[in-house]
Design an enzyme around this catalytic site. Sequence first.
Site, short mmCIF file in Angstrom:
data_model
loop_
_atom_site.label_atom_id
_atom_site.label_comp_id
_atom_site.label_asym_id
_atom_site.label_seq_id
_atom_site.Cartn_x
_atom_site.Cartn_y
_atom_site.Cartn_z
N LYS A 115 16.95 70.81 -0.45
CA LYS A 115 18.09 70.69 -1.37
C LYS A 115 17.92 71.68 -2.50
CE LYS A 115 18.62 67.17 -4.35
NZ LYS A 115 18.80 67.88 -5.65
N GLU B 121 20.02 73.22 -6.21
CA GLU B 121 21.09 73.02 -7.19
C GLU B 121 21.92 74.28 -7.36
OE1 GLU B 121 19.54 71.62 -10.90
OE2 GLU B 121 18.44 69.96 -9.99
N GLU C 92 26.46 64.81 -8.90
CA GLU C 92 25.80 64.05 -9.96
C GLU C 92 26.63 64.02 -11.23
OE1 GLU C 92 21.52 63.63 -12.31
OE2 GLU C 92 21.71 65.07 -10.66
#
Length: 274
Positions: free
Chosen positions: A112, A114, A181
């Site tokens: 993962k 960002e 998020e």
Amino acid sequence: MKKSIFDLLSRKGEKPLSMLTAYDYHTACTIDEAGIDMILVGDSLGNVMLGYDNTLAVTVDDMIHHGKAVCRGARNTFVVVDMPFMSYQTSVHDAVANAGRIMKETNCQAIKLEGGAEYADRIKAIVQAGIPVVAHIGLTPQSVNTLGGFKVQGKTVEAAQKLLADAKAVSEAGAFAITLECVPAALAQKVTEMVPALTIGIGAGNGCDGQVLVYQDMLGYTDGFTPKFVKKYANLHEVMLHAFKQYKEDCEQRTFPEKCHTFTISDEVLEKLY
């Protein structure tokens, strides 16, 4: 049997997915036994395991160390490992090399990272190298200094449009899932309906394809600040604190160890000692 990307993608628009963080073997074993669909070895380990104020100091070696332990404990659960700060931002080459190292050394199923459209080229190259990618947009903790703190994202027209563009870009680049998020629920729902990728929310409402929480938060490991989006399913801080205090008292009063906790030796042997 180990869950695959295809198992997860088949759940889009159907049965929501569950995801929790883990950073060690025993926690991974328990999460796996519970039947949770996905584990994230998050760079949040910097906060909850290493005591940093943020995630920026976490290294690739840190992620590999904890990722290995988790992958050994997760027999069936799909494991995703975070790429830490500055492991992919510098170049496409660095992104692919570090993603490959993480996957190869941990035996995880995906990585993962960002960022939105600005990192679509990294996502595309990593996917082309045969490594599944989960993207992460909205509040991105690695960019906390740029964002000006931990704030809900996408609340203005411009910010919301940027988030939609980011979701489209990372999905088109090949990310099979997108973490959202601290995004308004209605906006997260719009993203979920717009992209073929799975959406995994954390503070993004229940319209996403799945949810993720830091396991220490949901278990109530500390009595400190708890984000609004966290539901506490237990209060382990109180349980652990009580146990530690009781142990301390037992040690000081010699009520532990008791006879049942000790080993014996015959008097005959003792008598022969000099």
